[in-house]
Every structure is written in C-alpha cells, then in structure tokens.
Scaffold this motif. Structure first.
Motif, PDB file in Angstrom:
ATOM      1  N   GLY A  39       0.814  -1.211   0.000  1.00 42.55           N
ATOM      2  CA  GLY A  39       0.000   0.000   0.000  1.00 42.55           C
ATOM      3  C   GLY A  39       0.849   1.263   0.000  1.00 42.55           C
ATOM      4  N   ALA A  40       1.895   1.274   0.810  1.00 42.57           N
ATOM      5  CA  ALA A  40       2.764   2.451   0.879  1.00 42.57           C
ATOM      6  C   ALA A  40       3.503   2.676  -0.430  1.00 42.57           C
ATOM      7  N   ASP A  41       3.954   1.604  -1.077  1.00 39.53           N
ATOM      8  CA  ASP A  41       4.729   1.725  -2.313  1.00 39.53           C
ATOM      9  C   ASP A  41       3.863   2.167  -3.492  1.00 39.53           C
ATOM     10  N   LEU A  42       2.633   1.658  -3.559  1.00 36.14           N
ATOM     11  CA  LEU A  42       1.769   1.957  -4.701  1.00 36.14           C
ATOM     12  C   LEU A  42       0.762   3.071  -4.411  1.00 36.14           C
ATOM     13  N   GLY A  43       0.861   3.676  -3.227  1.00 35.76           N
ATOM     14  CA  GLY A  43       0.000   4.792  -2.912  1.00 35.76           C
ATOM     15  C   GLY A  43      -1.444   4.428  -2.657  1.00 35.76           C
ATOM     16  N   THR A  44      -1.692   3.280  -2.025  1.00 36.96           N
ATOM     17  CA  THR A  44      -3.051   2.849  -1.706  1.00 36.96           C
ATOM     18  C   THR A  44      -3.151   2.591  -0.210  1.00 36.96           C
ATOM     19  N   SER A  45      -4.393   2.559   0.281  1.00 38.43           N
ATOM     20  CA  SER A  45      -4.613   2.255   1.690  1.00 38.43           C
ATOM     21  C   SER A  45      -4.437   0.755   1.921  1.00 38.43           C
ATOM     22  N   THR A  46      -4.276   0.385   3.186  1.00 37.84           N
ATOM     23  CA  THR A  46      -4.149  -1.036   3.526  1.00 37.84           C
ATOM     24  C   THR A  46      -5.403  -1.803   3.131  1.00 37.84           C
ATOM     25  N   SER A  47      -6.570  -1.216   3.365  1.00 41.31           N
ATOM     26  CA  SER A  47      -7.817  -1.902   3.023  1.00 41.31           C
ATOM     27  C   SER A  47      -7.952  -2.087   1.520  1.00 41.31           C
ATOM     28  N   GLN A  48      -7.524  -1.103   0.714  1.00 40.11           N
ATOM     29  CA  GLN A  48      -7.578  -1.260  -0.735  1.00 40.11           C
ATOM     30  C   GLN A  48      -6.564  -2.289  -1.198  1.00 40.11           C
ATOM     31  N   ALA A  49      -5.389  -2.292  -0.582  1.00 34.53           N
ATOM     32  CA  ALA A  49      -4.385  -3.302  -0.934  1.00 34.53           C
ATOM     33  C   ALA A  49      -4.907  -4.703  -0.676  1.00 34.53           C
ATOM     34  N   GLY A  50      -5.794  -4.837   0.329  1.00 39.88           N
ATOM     35  CA  GLY A  50      -6.387  -6.144   0.616  1.00 39.88           C
ATOM     36  C   GLY A  50      -7.213  -6.698  -0.519  1.00 39.88           C
ATOM     37  N   THR A 229      -6.507 -12.108   7.251  1.00 42.18           N
ATOM     38  CA  THR A 229      -6.078 -11.148   6.239  1.00 42.18           C
ATOM     39  C   THR A 229      -5.503  -9.891   6.875  1.00 42.18           C
ATOM     40  N   TYR A 230      -5.985  -9.568   8.072  1.00 36.94           N
ATOM     41  CA  TYR A 230      -5.552  -8.344   8.737  1.00 36.94           C
ATOM     42  C   TYR A 230      -4.738  -8.623   9.995  1.00 36.94           C
ATOM     43  N   ALA A 351     -11.959 -11.363   3.291  1.00 40.16           N
ATOM     44  CA  ALA A 351     -11.067 -10.211   3.140  1.00 40.16           C
ATOM     45  C   ALA A 351     -11.846  -8.910   3.017  1.00 40.16           C
ATOM     46  N   ILE A 352     -12.928  -8.932   2.221  1.00 40.90           N
ATOM     47  CA  ILE A 352     -13.673  -7.683   2.017  1.00 40.90           C
ATOM     48  C   ILE A 352     -14.515  -7.339   3.243  1.00 40.90           C
ATOM     49  N   LEU A 353     -15.072  -8.361   3.917  1.00 39.78           N
ATOM     50  CA  LEU A 353     -15.789  -8.093   5.164  1.00 39.78           C
ATOM     51  C   LEU A 353     -14.832  -7.582   6.232  1.00 39.78           C
ATOM     52  N   GLY A 354     -13.641  -8.169   6.256  1.00 40.99           N
ATOM     53  CA  GLY A 354     -12.649  -7.724   7.218  1.00 40.99           C
ATOM     54  C   GLY A 354     -12.286  -6.257   7.007  1.00 40.99           C
ATOM     55  N   ALA A 355     -12.168  -5.861   5.735  1.00 42.44           N
ATOM     56  CA  ALA A 355     -11.848  -4.461   5.442  1.00 42.44           C
ATOM     57  C   ALA A 355     -12.956  -3.544   5.939  1.00 42.44           C
ATOM     58  N   SER A 356     -14.206  -3.927   5.675  1.00 41.10           N
ATOM     59  CA  SER A 356     -15.339  -3.090   6.069  1.00 41.10           C
ATOM     60  C   SER A 356     -15.488  -3.014   7.586  1.00 41.10           C
ATOM     61  N   ILE A 357     -15.415  -4.188   8.240  1.00 43.89           N
ATOM     62  CA  ILE A 357     -15.624  -4.228   9.689  1.00 43.89           C
ATOM     63  C   ILE A 357     -14.496  -3.527  10.433  1.00 43.89           C
ATOM     64  N   LEU A 363     -10.320  -3.495  14.723  1.00 46.63           N
ATOM     65  CA  LEU A 363      -9.824  -4.864  14.588  1.00 46.63           C
ATOM     66  C   LEU A 363     -10.304  -5.776  15.716  1.00 46.63           C
ATOM     67  N   SER A 364     -10.478  -5.264  16.918  1.00 45.23           N
ATOM     68  CA  SER A 364     -10.931  -6.101  18.029  1.00 45.23           C
ATOM     69  C   SER A 364     -12.335  -6.655  17.764  1.00 45.23           C
ATOM     70  N   LYS A 365     -13.233  -5.790  17.305  1.00 49.49           N
ATOM     71  CA  LYS A 365     -14.586  -6.246  16.974  1.00 49.49           C
ATOM     72  C   LYS A 365     -14.563  -7.224  15.813  1.00 49.49           C
ATOM     73  N   LEU A 366     -13.654  -7.005  14.877  1.00 52.60           N
ATOM     74  CA  LEU A 366     -13.512  -7.918  13.743  1.00 52.60           C
ATOM     75  C   LEU A 366     -13.194  -9.328  14.228  1.00 52.60           C
ATOM     76  N   PHE A 367     -12.270  -9.450  15.172  1.00 56.39           N
ATOM     77  CA  PHE A 367     -11.885 -10.763  15.677  1.00 56.39           C
ATOM     78  C   PHE A 367     -13.022 -11.396  16.486  1.00 56.39           C
ATOM     79  N   LEU A 368     -13.806 -10.585  17.175  1.00 57.67           N
ATOM     80  CA  LEU A 368     -14.944 -11.109  17.929  1.00 57.67           C
ATOM     81  C   LEU A 368     -16.015 -11.669  16.994  1.00 57.67           C
ATOM     82  N   ILE A 369     -16.299 -10.967  15.920  1.00 60.57           N
ATOM     83  CA  ILE A 369     -17.278 -11.444  14.941  1.00 60.57           C
ATOM     84  C   ILE A 369     -16.788 -12.736  14.297  1.00 60.57           C
ATOM     85  N   ALA A 370     -15.495 -12.806  14.012  1.00 55.01           N
ATOM     86  CA  ALA A 370     -14.923 -14.027  13.433  1.00 55.01           C
ATOM     87  C   ALA A 370     -15.074 -15.210  14.385  1.00 55.01           C
TER      88      ALA A 370
END
Length: 395
Positions: A39-50, A229-230, A351-357, A363-370
C-alpha cells in the motif's frame, strides 16, 4: 513396476502435490504479510491493498468450477504442470508491476490457474492411494497450506520488509516454476474423468448433507480470513510487539499448523468428526481471546494464542477436505471443485468483510465477529453425522 515400487512412487507424488499446495497458497496469501508495504509503495490504503487477496480469491472460484465442467477430461500431469507454469508467470508479472491496476492484472492471471489446480489436487491424491489412506494423503497434500503459513507468508513478510515486496513475488515465481518441474517428474500418468459437468455439480449441491457441510465451511473459512487477512496490521497495533517480531509470530502460527498436520494425519481417517469439532472450538476460542484482551496480551501470550489458532485452522482445513472426499465417493471431483470454489469465495468474502468491519468497528470487533461465526459453523458440524465411509464407527 512392482506393486511396492508403485506404492512408494505414488506417495512421492502425494508429497509433490503437498509442495504444490504450499506454492499456490503462498501465492494467494503472501500479500497478507505485505499489505502495509504494498500500500505504501503503490500509494493505496491497507484496506484497498487487501483487494489483491479478495479479487484473486473470487476469480479462483470461477476457475475451480470451470475446471469441473470443462477440464475434467484432461490428463492430470500435463494439466497440473501447465497450471503451475501460469502461476509462475503471474507472480513474475506482479514483481514487475509499478501500479496498483498492473498488480491486480497480474494477480488475475494467477487466480485462473490457482482455482483449477486447487480443484484437482484433492482428487488426484485420492487416485494415488487406497481408500482407507485418503485422510493421510489429504493431510500431506493440504499440509502445504500450513507450510505456506509457517514459511510462505512469514518469509514473504520478512523478504518484503527487508528487500522489497517485488523480491518476495519474484521468489514465489521461481518456486512455482520449480514445483512445475517436480510435478512433471513425480506425478504418474493419470487419466481425466468422463462425464463430470453441470449435472454432477447439481447432484452434489442438491444433497442435504453437502448443504450442511458447505454452510459450515463458508462460516468458518470466511471468519478465519476476516481475521487472518488483517493479522499483520493487528499485530503491528499491539503494544509490546515490535515490527521485527511480526514475522516470528507468523512463523509460530504456521509452525503450529505443521505440527497439527502431523498429529491429525494419523487420526483423521478414524476420528474425523472429533478432530474437526475440537479444532473448530479451539479456533473460535483463540479469536475470542485476541478480541477481548487485545493490547493486553503481550508478546508471549500472543504467541501462545497464535499457536492455538494456527494448529486449529490447519486441522480444520484437512478435516473439511477429507469430509468432502469421503462424503462424495464417485462425485469426488465435482465435490472438490465446489469445495475449492467455496473455499476461495470465502477467502475473498472474508477479506472484504474484514476491510469493512475493521474500518467501521476496529480490529478487536472484527476478531470477535470471526470467533462467533466459527462457533456457528461448529454447531452445524455437531448436528451432522460423520461420512458413512469413515472407519470410525462411533461417529
């Protein structure tokens, strides 16, 4: 060739398929350890890189189903070798990509071969060994998944951090070419399957038991990859965990997976449901712990939880694949193709749900939902009897 020599040669071929599964999973998941760097090299966010994980997985879905309908009649060895060469080309092009769209395009090429290869390897393993050893062969082949976690993703992270993410992709390209060579040398001549197509796919999808196991797979795999993924940004955000510790932590995760494959390999044919249920409970518990005490675990406790999670998910992957093969019988190829499609679709969905959540709730809520989703998948397995073909009469 004597029977003993043929048997030994077939087990070498099974090991070669394990190396192949290591390669394709490393290719798919290597960006997980490099999202921040890419993401840093190509100028994108981490979520977009996902998205390079998400899109790859969803294209692999279509490729897996296409394989069952169109490619099922082709001889196995030349097909698998050709697929690995395409995978090598994809990673080489990714290493040269200088824009995010170019990287996505290179990944698309790899996804086409990935889905087809994944759909084939489980059934090829079943062709190489006696029916009562299918579980062991599956454990060896899909042990490559765990090996990709212990070597592929962490090494990609290590190389990408120190030498650049392009070097990591170039290394994967070289490995893919090497595996194509190994498969060409070790795989025996195996014919394709006649009559595999839309009808066979429909027959599998209409089965009540398959619907139940596929539902459990969707819940579990989606939940796992929502979190995994995250995992790199999650670990990086924890106090007490230096950036240099992330690669060793990923090694611990994958190492536990390799150990779990060794332990469950001898049990999976006789205690399939038991192994799967215990593993599902352990994975759900590990994710719950990572969610509820995020930031307070420290390095040692985080390592222990990752070991539990890594060992559990490795046994789950082998358990699901073995269940599908034993359940399907003569419909092993279409069932395996559907499994590959569902598996890769669930990776993309996770991956896409992880990005949204993670964006909306953290991230803590993401792991709880998982953790909750895996618990729901566990319930589906509790209510389902093990395949009739298993040798475990108690399950």
């Amino acid at each position: 060739m004597s029977t003993q020599t043929r048997t030994w040669h077939n087990w070498v071929a099974v090991a070669a398929l394990g190396v192949g599964s290591f390669t394709i999973v490393t290719t798919e998941l290597a960006p997980i350890g490099l999202l921040s760097v890419i993401g840093a090299d190509l100028g994108t966010s981490t979520s977009q890189a996902g998205l390079i994980v998400t899109l790859y997985a969803w294209i692999a879905v279509a490729a897996a189903l296409f394989t069952a309908v169109v490619l099922s009649r082709l001889p196995r060895r030349p097909l698998l070798v050709a697929l690995m060469l395409i995978l090598a080309l994809s990673s080489a092009l990714a290493a040269w990509a200088d824009t995010f769209p170019a990287l996505m395009g290179a990944r698309v090429i790899g996804a086409l071969s990935h889905g087809a290869f994944w759909a084939m390897i489980g059934t090829v393993g079943a062709q190489l060994v006696p029916p009562h050893r299918v579980g062991l062969a599956t454990s060896i082949i899909f042990g490559g998944v765990s090996a990709a976690s212990v070597l592929g993703v962490p090494l990609a992270n290590l190389v990408g951090t120190n030498e650049g993410w392009r070097t990591a992709f170039a290394g994967v390209a070289a490995l893919s070419f090497a595996v194509a060579t190994v498969c060409f040398i070790t795989l025996p001549k195996l014919p394709g399957h006649e009559g595999v197509g839309i009808t066979a796919l429909g027959r599998v999808l209409s089965g009540y038991r398959f619907i139940r196991i596929f539902a459990a797979i969707i819940l579990t795999i989606t939940a796992h990859f929502m979190a995994f993924t995250y995992i790199e940004p999650y670990l990086g955000a924890q106090s007490g965990i230096a950036p240099s510790a992330i690669a060793p932590l990923l090694f611990a995760f994958g190492g536990a997976g390799l150990a779990a494959n060794v332990v469950t390999g001898g049990l999976i044919d006789r205690r399939l449901k038991t192994v799967l249920l215990i593993s599902l409970c352990m994975a759900s518990m590990a994710l719950w712990v990572l969610s509820t005490v995020a930031g307070d675990l420290g390095l040692i406790s985080t390592t222990l939880v990752l070991i539990v999670w890594g060992g559990a998910i490795a046994a789950i992957l082998v358990g699901f694949q073995t269940w599908i093969l034993k359940e399907a019988g003569a419909d092993a190829l279409p069932a395996s193709a559907i499994y590959a499609a569902i598996f890769n679709g669930s990776i993309g969905l996770g991956a896409i749900l992880g990005a949204s959540i993670s964006t909306l709730a953290g991230l803590s809520k993401l792991f709880l939902i998982a953790a909750t989703a895996i618990a729901m998948g566990t319930l589906a397995i509790v209510l389902l009897a093990a395949p009739a073909t298993t040798s475990d009469a108690t399950e």
